[in-house]
Structure formats: C-alpha cells, structure tokens
Design a protein around this motif. Structure first.
Motif, short mmCIF file in Angstrom:
data_model
loop_
_atom_site.label_atom_id
_atom_site.label_comp_id
_atom_site.label_asym_id
_atom_site.label_seq_id
_atom_site.Cartn_x
_atom_site.Cartn_y
_atom_site.Cartn_z
N GLY A 118 -38.95 -1.07 -10.89
CA GLY A 118 -38.28 -2.34 -11.08
C GLY A 118 -37.31 -2.58 -9.94
N SER A 119 -36.75 -3.74 -9.96
CA SER A 119 -35.79 -4.05 -8.90
C SER A 119 -34.53 -3.22 -9.11
CB SER A 119 -35.45 -5.54 -8.89
OG SER A 119 -34.56 -5.86 -9.94
N TYR A 120 -33.91 -2.86 -8.01
CA TYR A 120 -32.67 -2.09 -8.09
C TYR A 120 -31.61 -2.86 -8.87
CZ TYR A 120 -34.59 1.14 -4.63
OH TYR A 120 -35.36 2.07 -3.97
N ALA A 121 -31.56 -4.15 -8.67
CA ALA A 121 -30.56 -4.97 -9.36
C ALA A 121 -30.77 -4.94 -10.87
CB ALA A 121 -30.60 -6.41 -8.85
N ALA A 122 -32.02 -5.05 -11.30
CA ALA A 122 -32.32 -5.03 -12.74
C ALA A 122 -32.04 -3.66 -13.34
CB ALA A 122 -33.77 -5.43 -12.98
N LEU A 123 -32.42 -2.61 -12.63
CA LEU A 123 -32.16 -1.25 -13.12
C LEU A 123 -30.66 -1.00 -13.26
CD1 LEU A 123 -34.79 0.72 -11.02
CD2 LEU A 123 -34.82 0.40 -13.50
N ARG A 124 -29.92 -1.43 -12.26
CA ARG A 124 -28.47 -1.24 -12.30
C ARG A 124 -27.85 -2.05 -13.43
NH1 ARG A 124 -24.27 -2.00 -7.25
NH2 ARG A 124 -22.37 -1.50 -8.43
N GLU A 125 -28.29 -3.26 -13.59
CA GLU A 125 -27.75 -4.14 -14.64
C GLU A 125 -27.89 -3.52 -16.02
OE1 GLU A 125 -26.00 -7.35 -16.53
OE2 GLU A 125 -26.12 -7.02 -14.36
N GLU A 126 -29.03 -2.91 -16.28
CA GLU A 126 -29.29 -2.28 -17.58
C GLU A 126 -28.54 -0.96 -17.76
OE1 GLU A 126 -31.17 -3.47 -20.21
OE2 GLU A 126 -31.12 -5.32 -19.03
N PHE A 127 -28.15 -0.34 -16.66
CA PHE A 127 -27.59 1.01 -16.70
C PHE A 127 -26.07 1.07 -16.61
CE2 PHE A 127 -26.05 4.72 -14.37
CZ PHE A 127 -26.63 5.77 -15.05
N GLU A 128 -25.50 0.39 -15.65
CA GLU A 128 -24.12 0.63 -15.22
C GLU A 128 -23.07 0.53 -16.34
OE1 GLU A 128 -21.24 -0.44 -11.45
OE2 GLU A 128 -22.82 -1.86 -11.98
N ASP A 129 -22.95 -0.60 -16.97
CA ASP A 129 -21.89 -0.77 -17.98
C ASP A 129 -22.10 0.11 -19.22
OD1 ASP A 129 -20.46 -2.48 -16.34
OD2 ASP A 129 -21.32 -4.30 -17.24
N PRO A 130 -23.30 0.12 -19.81
CA PRO A 130 -23.46 0.99 -20.99
C PRO A 130 -23.23 2.47 -20.68
CG PRO A 130 -25.41 -0.40 -20.72
CD PRO A 130 -24.51 -0.67 -19.56
N TRP A 131 -23.72 2.93 -19.53
CA TRP A 131 -23.56 4.33 -19.19
C TRP A 131 -22.08 4.68 -19.02
CZ3 TRP A 131 -21.61 7.93 -15.94
CH2 TRP A 131 -22.17 9.21 -15.99
N ALA A 132 -21.34 3.81 -18.36
CA ALA A 132 -19.91 4.05 -18.15
C ALA A 132 -19.16 4.09 -19.48
CB ALA A 132 -19.32 2.99 -17.22
N VAL A 133 -19.50 3.19 -20.38
CA VAL A 133 -18.84 3.17 -21.69
C VAL A 133 -19.13 4.47 -22.44
CG1 VAL A 133 -18.87 2.10 -23.98
CG2 VAL A 133 -18.71 0.68 -21.93
N TRP A 134 -20.39 4.86 -22.53
CA TRP A 134 -20.74 6.08 -23.27
C TRP A 134 -20.21 7.33 -22.59
CZ3 TRP A 134 -21.27 5.51 -28.02
CH2 TRP A 134 -21.89 4.38 -28.56
N ASN A 135 -20.15 7.32 -21.26
CA ASN A 135 -19.54 8.45 -20.57
C ASN A 135 -18.06 8.55 -20.92
OD1 ASN A 135 -19.57 10.64 -18.49
ND2 ASN A 135 -18.03 9.28 -17.62
N GLY A 136 -17.38 7.41 -21.00
CA GLY A 136 -15.98 7.41 -21.41
C GLY A 136 -15.79 7.94 -22.82
N VAL A 137 -16.71 7.58 -23.70
CA VAL A 137 -16.64 8.07 -25.09
C VAL A 137 -16.79 9.59 -25.11
CG1 VAL A 137 -17.84 8.08 -27.33
CG2 VAL A 137 -17.41 5.91 -26.14
N ARG A 138 -17.79 10.11 -24.41
CA ARG A 138 -17.98 11.56 -24.46
C ARG A 138 -16.87 12.30 -23.72
NH1 ARG A 138 -23.32 12.67 -20.69
NH2 ARG A 138 -22.44 11.83 -18.77
N ALA A 139 -16.33 11.73 -22.66
CA ALA A 139 -15.18 12.34 -21.99
C ALA A 139 -13.98 12.39 -22.93
CB ALA A 139 -14.84 11.57 -20.72
#
Length: 161
Positions: A118-139
């Motif tokens: 897929g496009s890098y922009a689409a992959l990033r869009e689906e990944f960046e914010d949710p991953w950061a939120v869940w990483n913050g939760v587990r941290a």
C-alpha cells in the motif's frame, strides 16, 4: 499471617523489578523520543524505519526482558503468598499482564499491518496514532508495575520480617 521471604524469593522479586523497569523504559523511550522524532519524517522514511525497528526488536535480549518480566512477576507473586508485600506484587502482575495483553492485542497487529502493501501515506495513517496511544498505555502500565514491585521490595527484609 506472614511468610518468610526466602533468598530466592527476594532474588526473583528483584529480577522482576529490573526486567519490568527495563521494558517500561523501552516503551517510555518510544513514547517520548523515537515516535516524536519519527513524526518529523516523510511517510516513506517513517514506514521503513518502523519496519526496521519491528524486525530488529525481535531479538533474544529484548525478548528475554519482554517475556521475562511478566513470568518473573508471576513467580514472585506465587512466592509472595502470605508475605507483607503480596498485594504490591499482585498489583504489579495485574498491570504487567494488562501491558502484555495490550501489546499482543494492539501493538503487534499494528506492526504486522505495517508490512502490508500500500501507499506509505495510507500505511502510516492507519498505524501512527493508534500505535502511539497503545504504546503509551503499555508504558504507563509497566511503569505502575515497576513502582509496585519496587514498593514490594521495601516491604520485605532479608529475614523476611
């Protein structure tokens, strides 16, 4: 009723505290350093770097700590039965188990989806914010677990009293 905490019990509790702290620190560094720095990158660089991180993080040293932290905490909880520190260890085990669950249920599937075509922009869009939120939760959860384990250490003495 209190139970004497054996030398091996104190060692396991100490090892659980250290490994949990190390993993919490790794997730903390991602939350306040790696991800903010990557957010300045263009989509291609962002996706490629995260793919590379996801590949190299799967190494024996990281996995030993990542898997060792909840296992050692579970062993420490078992050994803490009747001890003055048991509630702190069980609280740590709960937080550690939740952090592990968050990783397995959210962060790892997001990492896996980043390998899709897929496009890098689409992959990033689906990944960046949710991953950061869940990483913050587990941290956060592992920071709480580290604090609980540290407190448990202060509740025992070499003689277990």
């Amino acid at each position: 009723m209190t139970q004497t905490t054996s030398r091996s019990g104190r060692l396991v509790l100490g090892a659980a505290t250290v490994t949990t702290g190390l993993v919490a620190g790794a997730f903390y560094v991602f939350a306040c350093g790696v991800m903010p720095a990557l957010s300045r990158s263009d989509d291609r660089v962002y996706v490629q770097v995260m793919r590379d991180i996801n590949d190299v993080i799967q190494n024996p040293v990281f996995l030993l700590g990542f898997l060792g932290a909840p296992v050692l905490t579970a062993v420490a909880a078992r050994q803490a039965r009747g001890g003055p520190h048991r509630r702190w260890v069980w609280a740590a085990l709960t937080a550690s188990a939740l952090a592990f669950l968050v990783t397995v249920a959210f962060n790892i599937p997001l990492n896996d989806a980043l390998t899709d075509d897929g496009s890098y922009a689409a992959l990033r869009e689906e990944f960046e914010d949710p991953w950061a939120v869940w990483n913050g939760v587990r941290a956060g959860l592992l920071t709480v677990a580290s604090g609980c384990l540290a407190r448990a250490l202060t509740k025992i003495s070499p003689s277990g009293v």
